[in-house]
Design an enzyme around this catalytic site. Structure first.
Site, PDB file in Angstrom:
ATOM      1  N   THR A 195       0.866  -1.167   0.000  1.00 30.38           N
ATOM      2  CA  THR A 195       0.000   0.000   0.000  1.00 30.38           C
ATOM      3  C   THR A 195       0.904   1.220   0.000  1.00 30.38           C
ATOM      4  O   THR A 195       1.928   1.240   0.674  1.00 30.38           O
ATOM      5  CB  THR A 195      -0.909   0.024   1.238  1.00 30.38           C
ATOM      6  OG1 THR A 195      -1.819  -1.062   1.151  1.00 30.38           O
ATOM      7  CG2 THR A 195      -1.709   1.319   1.307  1.00 30.38           C
ATOM      8  N   PHE A 253       1.561   5.349   0.472  1.00 31.08           N
ATOM      9  CA  PHE A 253       1.133   6.547   1.186  1.00 31.08           C
ATOM     10  C   PHE A 253       1.917   7.741   0.647  1.00 31.08           C
ATOM     11  O   PHE A 253       3.036   7.589   0.163  1.00 31.08           O
ATOM     12  CB  PHE A 253       1.429   6.417   2.684  1.00 31.08           C
ATOM     13  CG  PHE A 253       0.724   5.260   3.332  1.00 31.08           C
ATOM     14  CD1 PHE A 253      -0.458   5.461   4.022  1.00 31.08           C
ATOM     15  CD2 PHE A 253       1.233   3.978   3.230  1.00 31.08           C
ATOM     16  CE1 PHE A 253      -1.121   4.398   4.607  1.00 31.08           C
ATOM     17  CE2 PHE A 253       0.571   2.901   3.808  1.00 31.08           C
ATOM     18  CZ  PHE A 253      -0.612   3.112   4.499  1.00 31.08           C
TER      19      PHE A 253
END
Lengths: 371, 371
Positions: A271, A273
């Site tokens: 993921t 960010f």
């Protein structure tokens, strides 16, 4: 004393020679620790000197990225590059905090992936400030309540985080860094083991990310794509002959035992960010630039819009379209390219793009994640 | 290029002299980093030598505690003791992981306080294994699936974690360490600010822990104790004239905006965790010993039970009674004392206690938390 045998600390079985050797090595470790400690103090005093010379924020994303890359290049072993980079991340974090702790807002509550991402990027020293929504993270940075913000922007399985993209379009913040966190998949089921499982639910992306594992361990069991991993877990919770592939929080939420953990084929499943701030980063030598732009809605417009990157030899690492919420354009495009906006090729491509685009906002240039 | 001014990296306003000074300091930092890196490599090779000499677990809680205390004592500044201890925690963590990563089970899912506690105690290198229940953490350690387990044992506001205490009574594990994590209180309400708040709900312990803050900022607003902080948040969510004092997760769960964060008077307000393993720790010089025992249910029995500690000058740091679930005794008592079970005074007191108690189990001796 009942049970005292259970409690005997192991390692007491050393011969006198082994004990002597052990104490010698420990003495050597103590000496090295003293030398490291001394140099940490000198390094901290250097950081204070930098603070006296410079005004403005002491944290420089490009400098940190350069130090971490140099550490990996100079690493003589036997510690892994990840190990020495993590140690130096912590060293830099505490040296920076000498002046005053940095304030970093993130999407809370405490204990979310965003908090892990903030820790990975900034180390243990900053004052981490959980926010209730992605909007609140942006507001905290815009208002100066926090110097930096950490928000999720894309997820290998769930795709883009729309709210972050929308806010990047309008907020007065820049992107000054990126962080990637590994995502893990688990096979969960009320069945006692895989031989009792008749069907496996998951999001199609998750199914394909576990393809090798499934081929080896679940050959012949039908795989049924559903809308999300959470939905898969919900369905498996209601069907003892079904299993789901999902994250650990889904297992917890639906009370599904995990039969096999970390079954994803690619251990780099991540993921991503973004780190937002009032300013972006100076060139570090290995950078990305994020932009958002819009074209008139006519055939070939998008292709024409991106032509300058191809012409100047600038690589695109991400292209994402999203319906515009302002009503001014039908779609906006989020583009990441390799290189810093001050690199001549990128500067030239962006200049041409600005002439063609109905709208262009440069979100920021920042170092490619070093750890 | 729209908005490019917003993106200008700050710090470009240095004079040539300042730039020269900055580059000189950075050169010095690079030199120090090289020296630190070299010593980290030597230290890692020493850790490998220790592995060759010793059999059994390389991780020695007492040795780590001693190193961390020595680091604080030898710390010349300007870095804080916490800073240098956190950096060395990371160094030891990665050196230990050279052989193979330790497996540490904790109460999941990822992102809980237990995970933070595991990270604080073991650093970033171990393979952290989230478990669905406290029972599962104990099972993982008993079965050898994980070498260590981290479980919550008491919470400043909610009190003891009963399930952990019950399992300590029966499980074949020892306590080899403790970890404390700071707990934060927040004032949350649907009211726009404190002047609109007519009543404040919270657990009585939390109210008293925020007494100073409330006296300064919420003078005259009635404080109403309720059964838990979560209940307080639930009530405040249903009453726009009420506020609750609770943790951030409660604010998130009940959609209550946080008006004031971190209002606890004592910044040492903590939750305590225990580290469990197949063995406890050798003496580190500053240790605790945890026991569980039972007395016959007659007047004065508890007082008599604890007399040996007083007689031998052993300080009790915790005393907690809990109804027995086995039916053999009415109550069991969880006691922490200062000192290692091998310290003569503690050994003597435990010997006498064993003679008086209906039941005694020594849960383990371990270093007092160093960070």
């Amino acid at each position: 004393m009942a049970d005292s045998d259970n409690n005997a600390a192991s390692g007491a079985e050393l011969t006198p020679e082994q004990l002597e050797a052990l104490l010698a090595v420990r003495g050597e470790i103590d000496r090295l620790d003293g030398e490291i400690l001394q140099r940490l103090a000198e390094r901290a005093r250097c950081a204070q000197k930098v603070g006296e010379i410079k005004r403005g924020p002491l944290y420089r994303p490009e400098r940190e990225a350069q130090v971490l890359r140099a550490i990996a290049e100079r690493n003589p072993g036997p510690l892994s590059n990840e190990a020495v980079q993590r140690i130096f991340r912590e060293i830099m974090s505490w040296c920076l905090a000498l002046e005053r702790p940095m304030k970093v807002a993130y999407l809370g509550p405490q204990g979310t992936y965003s908090e892990s991402a903030a820790g990975k990027h900034f180390g243990g020293a900053p004052d981490l400030q959980p926010q209730q929504t992605i909007d609140d993270v942006f507001h905290a940075v815009e208002a100066g309540a926090a110097e930096y913000g950490v928000v999720p922007v894309e997820n290998s399985t769930e795709g883009a985080v729309g709210r972050t993209l929308d806010l990047l379009l309008s907020a007065k913040v820049s992107v000054c860094g990126e962080v990637s966190l590994r995502v893990r998949h688990n096979l969960m089921s009320k069945a006692s083991d895989l031989s009792q499982v008749k069907r496996i639910y998951s999001h199609s992306q998750s199914l394909s990310q576990c393809n090798d594992w499934l081929a080896h361990h679940a050959y012949g069991i039908p795989r049924l794509p559903v809308s999300s991993n959470a939905e898969a877990a919900r369905m498996a919770a209601a069907d003892p002959e079904a299993a789901a592939i999902a994250g650990e929080k889904a297992a917890q939420h639906y009370g599904l035992p995990i039969l096999h953990a970390n079954i994803e084929d690619d251990s780099n499943n991540t993921t991503r960010f973004l780190v937002i701030a009032s300013h972006d980063a100076s060139p570090s030598g290995r950078d990305k630039t994020s932009i958002v732009c819009s074209a008139l809605n006519k055939p070939g417009a998008v292709h024409a819009l991106l032509q300058p990157f191809a012409d100047k030899g600038v690589s695109m690492t991400k292209f994402e379209s999203r319906p515009s919420r302002t009503g001014l354009w039908e779609y906006v495009f989020y583009v990441d390219v390799e290189g810093h906006r001050n690199d001549p090729a990128v500067t030239a491509a962006l200049k041409e793009l600005a002439e063609r685009a109905a709208f262009l906002k440069i979100l920021g240039s920042y170092p490619i994640a070093a750890i």
